[in-house]
Scaffold this active site. Structure first.
Site, PDB file in Angstrom:
ATOM      1  N   ALA A 182     -11.171   2.444   5.496  1.00  0.00           N
ATOM      2  CA  ALA A 182     -10.428   1.654   4.664  1.00  0.00           C
ATOM      3  C   ALA A 182      -9.439   2.478   3.817  1.00  0.00           C
ATOM      4  CB  ALA A 182     -11.204   0.702   3.882  1.00  0.00           C
ATOM      5  N   HIS A 183      -8.783   1.735   2.843  1.00  0.00           N
ATOM      6  CA  HIS A 183      -8.071   2.620   1.893  1.00  0.00           C
ATOM      7  C   HIS A 183      -8.824   3.170   0.915  1.00  0.00           C
ATOM      8  CE1 HIS A 183      -7.145  -1.599  -0.449  1.00  0.00           C
ATOM      9  NE2 HIS A 183      -8.316  -1.338  -0.221  1.00  0.00           N
ATOM     10  N   ASN A 184      -8.283   4.573   0.562  1.00  0.00           N
ATOM     11  CA  ASN A 184      -8.873   5.050  -0.701  1.00  0.00           C
ATOM     12  C   ASN A 184     -10.194   5.692  -0.383  1.00  0.00           C
ATOM     13  OD1 ASN A 184      -7.030   2.827  -2.241  1.00  0.00           O
ATOM     14  ND2 ASN A 184      -6.617   5.058  -2.702  1.00  0.00           N
ATOM     15  N   GLN A 227       0.711  -1.394  -0.003  1.00  0.00           N
ATOM     16  CA  GLN A 227      -0.028   0.051   0.081  1.00  0.00           C
ATOM     17  C   GLN A 227       0.892   1.189  -0.172  1.00  0.00           C
ATOM     18  OE1 GLN A 227      -3.802  -0.709   0.345  1.00  0.00           O
ATOM     19  NE2 GLN A 227      -2.765  -2.276  -0.665  1.00  0.00           N
TER      20      GLN A 227
END
EC number: 2.3.1.191
Lengths: 334, 334, 334
Positions: free
Chosen positions: C236-238, C195
Site C-alpha cells: 500500500a501507499h507509503n 495520490q
C-alpha cells in the site's frame, strides 16, 4: 428455443407434464418468467417453487410431486442437468478465424486460430486448431497450446509452457513467471536461481482471472486434466496438482507441494510448501494447511467471528493458553 | 498557488492568522516546507506541529490555539478539508481526445474520448463523453461505460458489463470474467456452467489495481454507487454491494453474498458465500466472516501475534480445547 | 558444457574426484542423468544421493565422504553454489535491441533497449542501457528505469515512478497505481485524496507476477535495494521496505508501514498499517502482524489444522474463552 421433449432427447431425464412446452432461457426460480426453465437443486429453495414464473422446472425424482401439475424435467441431479442446459443455450462463440492487423505473430498458425488486437506470439510456438488468443495476450517462444483452448484478453503464457486442449484461461492470468527461488549470501543478499522448468497444464483446465502459476525451478510445475482454478490463485514453482481438483479464489500454494485428485480447496486457504495432500481432500475456506494430509476428509482451521468487544475479551487469553492449562493441571493435582 | 482566503472562499472553513499566506502544495507536517499547507487530523501527531516548516496548517477548532500565532485554516474535519485541497491542487489531466493509431476500435465513440495505444474496443460498445481508455485496455462487445470514467492502462472490461459515470479503474483490473460455477459429475469431473449474467457498477466507484469482479451466473453481480475497492480484491459471481462501502486490499468475497451500504471491510478479510451483511458493518483486517451479520458494529476474528516459541507453547492447546473445557467441568463437579 | 575444474576456477570450491568430468545442466538428485550436476543442500535428501544418475554432485565439506568415490564439488554452501552454477548455465538472453513496429514510444531511448510489441512508453521517460520492456508493457510519463532492468510482458509502471538497475519485474505487475486514500463525508460518501507521491524502487529488486505497489499519498512508497517480492503481493501507499527483505506470495502490507532490512515475510501474511518492523524479523506464513515488532526473531500467529469435526468441537470454545478463564479462577479461589 427448445421443447422439453427435445431437451430430454439430448440430455436425458424425463418430462413431467406437457412435453411441448417451449423454453428459451435458464433462470433462477425467483427471476424466471414465461419461456424460462428454472431448477430446484436444493430443497432450501422449495418455497420459491410455488411462486416462480418459470414455464418449466428441473427437479429431482423426490420433488416430482411438488411440481403440482406444472411442467418440468425430472432427473437425478438437477444442478448438473441445469449446467448442461445452460451449455446448450449458450454455446461459446466460434473463433473468428484470423490474425488482427495489430497483432505480432512470429510462428505459423492454423487458419482456424483467432488472434486479437495487440496480441504477440513469439517464435517456435505451436498452436492447435480453433484456439482463441484474445486481445493483448502474450505467448512466449516455444510455448504449446492445444486444440480448442481459449485465452481471454491479456493473458500471458511464458516461453516453453504447455497448455492442453479445451482449456479456458481468463484475463490477467500469468503462466510461467519465474518461481521464487533464491540462495542467500552470508551478508543477507539474495542470489537468483534461474528458473528453467516449465508449467505443464492438462486438458479441460479452467484458470480464473489474475491467477499466477510459476514455472518450475529445474523440473516442471504441473496442473492435471480437468482442474478448475478460480481467480487470484497463486501456485508456486514445482507444485503438482492432480486431476479434477477445484481451487477457489485467493488460495496460495507454496513451492513443491503435491495435491491429489478431486480435492476441493476453499477460498483464501493457504498451503505451505513441500507438503503432500492426498486425493479427495476438502480444505475449508481460510484454512492454513501446515502439514501433509494423508487421509481423505474435510480439514479446517479458522476462527469464529465475534463482535469486536467480545473478541478482545476472549482472544487476549490465547497468548496465555499454556499458563491456563498449567493452572487447570495444578487444580487437578490438588 | 492559492492564498488562504482564496481556499476558504472555495472550500469553506475559516482563516486563522494571515489570509494572504500563499500555499502551492500540500505536505505532511514532517515534510512540509515554505509554501506548503500541512494538516493536523490526529492529535497523535501534535508534537510534529511545532517544528513543521509548513506555511500554514489545517486544524480543527479545538486545535486552533495550538497554531500559536502561525497561519492556518480552521475547519471541523481537517482530513476532509485536506482531501479537498489536494483535489484542488491536483486536478486530473483532461482526456487527450482521440484514438491512438495503434488502438483497435470497432464502435463509434464521442470525440472527447481518449483511447491509448494497444487498446481494443469491440462492437456495440457505448462510451460516454470524456472517458479515458488507457493503453492496452480491452472492452468487450456490448459493454457500456459512463461519462467521465477513467480506465488506467491494461484494464479489461468483458462483454456486456456496465460501468457508471466518473469511475476510476486501475491497471490490471478485470471486470466480467466468468464466475466460478461448475456442476460435478459422479466421477468427479466438473461441468462448466456458462456465466451469462453481467457486472453492473454504479457511479463514482474506484477499483484498485489487479482487482477482479466476476460476472453473474444468471443474474448480475453489482457494485453500488460510491464504493471504493482497493487492490487485489476478488469479488465472485452474484455478489451485491451497497452504496459507499469501502473494501481494503486482498479481500475475497465468495459467490452470492450481499453486503450493505457504508460497510468497511479490512484488508485480507474473507467473506463466505451466500451470506448477508447489513449496512454499516465494519470487518477487521484478516477476519473470516463465516455467518451473516444482521447488526451494525465492528466484527473481528484474528489471532494475537507471538514470538514463535511462545506460539508453539500456547497454540498446541487449541487442538485440545474441548478436552480442557471438560477438565474444568470435572473440577467444578468435584 | 563445463569441466568441474573450470567451474571451480570460476566459482570457487574444490573438486573431489575427477576434475575432467563434464557437466552441461543442473538437476535434482532424483532427476539427474549423465552430464548433469546435482547438489545435496539438505541432509534430508541424503538417501537420494546413492541412486542419483548425476555425473557430479555439489556437497558440503561434512558430506564429502558420502560421495564415496563419485566426482563432485565441495563448498561450504552447496545451495548457493548451485545457484551460481544455474546462473552460469542459463544466462539471461541479451536484449534484442530495437523498438517493435507495433510499440508506441514517445521518449528517446538508448539503442540497446528492447521494446516489445504492443508496449507504450509516454513522454519524458528515462530508460537506461540494456533495459528490456516486454510486449504490452506501459510506462507512464516521467518514469525512470535503470540500466539492465527487465520488464516481462504486460507490466505497468505509472507516471513518475523510479526503478533502479538490474531489476526483474514479472508479468502483470502494477507499480504506481493510486494508494487507497479517501476522507469520509458525514453522509458516508468518500472523497478521493489524489495520490501525488511516487514509488521508488532500488537496484536488483525482483517483483513477482501480478504484484501491486501503490504510489505514495504525499511522500513516496519505497522498496530497498536487493528486495525480492513474490507473486500477488499488495504493497500500500507509503510503505517503506529495507534492503534485501524477501516477501513470499500473497502478502498484504497496509499503508505507511515501515519494514526493516533482511526481513523474511511468509506467504499470505498480512501487516497492518502504520506499524514498524525492525531489521531481521521473520514472519511465519499466514500470520497477521497487528502490532509493531522491535526485536529480531520469528513471529507467528496461525491455527493448527484439524479434521473438521474436531475443529467444530474445539473451536466453539474460543468464543467463551474469557468465561473459561473465569471458571478456572473461581476454582482457584475456592
Amino acid at each position: 428455443m427448445f421443447r422439453l421433449d427435445e431437451l430430454v432427447a439430448r440430455l436425458g431425464g424425463e418430462v413431467s407434464g406437457d412435453p411441448a412446452v417451449l423454453v428459451r432461457r435458464v433462470a433462477t426460480l425467483d427471476q424466471a418468467e414465461e419461456g424460462d426453465l428454472a431448477f430446484l437443486a436444493n430443497r432450501k429453495y422449495l418455497s420459491r417453487l410455488q411462486g416462480s414464473g418459470a414455464s418449466a422446472i428441473i427437479v429431482a425424482p423426490d420433488a416430482r410431486a411438488l411440481l403440482n401439475g406444472r411442467s418440468g424435467i425430472v432427473t437425478h441431479d438437477p444442478y448438473l442437468y441445469f449446467a448442461r442446459v445452460v451449455q446448450l443455450f449458450n454455446p461459446p462463440p466460434p473463433p473468428r478465424a484470423g490474425i488482427h492487423l495489430l497483432a505480432a505473430v512470429a510462428s505459423p498458425l492454423p487458419p482456424s486460430v483467432e488472434v486479437g488486437a495487440g496480441a504477440s506470439i513469439e517464435e517456435d510456438v505451436e498452436i492447435g486448431e480453433d484456439v482463441v488468443v484474445g486481445p493483448g495476450c502474450h505467448i512466449g517462444r516455444g510455448a504449446r497450446i492445444g486444440r480448442g483452448t481459449r485465452l481471454a484478453a491479456r493473458v500471458t503464457i511464458q516461453h516453453g509452457c504447455v497448455l492442453g486442449e479445451d482449456c479456458i484461461i481468463h484475463s490477467g492470468v500469468v503462466v510461467g513467471s519465474d518461481g521464487f527461488g533464491f540462495a542467500r549470501e552470508k551478508d543477507g543478499r539474495w542470489v537468483k536461481i534461474p528458473q528453467v522448468g516449465r508449467v505443464v497444464i492438462g486438458n479441460e483446465v479452467e484458470i480464473g482471472a489474475n491467477t499466477t502459476i510459476d514455472r518450475g525451478a529445474l523440473d516442471d510445475t504441473s496442473i492435471g486434466d480437468g482442474c478448475k482454478l478460480d481467480n487470484q490463485i497463486q501456485i508456486a514453482h514445482n507444485v503438482r496438482i492432480g486431476e479434477n481438483t477445484a481451487i477457489a479464489g485467493c488460495v496460495g500454494i507454496a513451492g513443491s507441494t503435491v495435491i491429489g485428485a478431486r480435492c476441493m480447496i476453499g477460498g483464501q486457504a493457504g498451503i505451505i510448501g513441500h507438503l503432500s495432500i492426498c486425493d479427495d481432500v476438502v480444505v475449508s475456506a481460510g484454512t492454513l494447511v501446515s502439514k501433509s494430509i494423508t487421509r481423505p476428509g474435510v480439514y479446517t482451521a479458522s476462527l469464529p467471528l465475534q463482535p469486536h468487544a467480545e473478541w478482545v475479551r476472549n482472544f487476549a487469553h490465547l497468548r496465555h493458553l499454556d499458563a491456563l492449562v498449567g493452572r487447570v493441571r495444578a487444580l487437578e493435582n490438588q
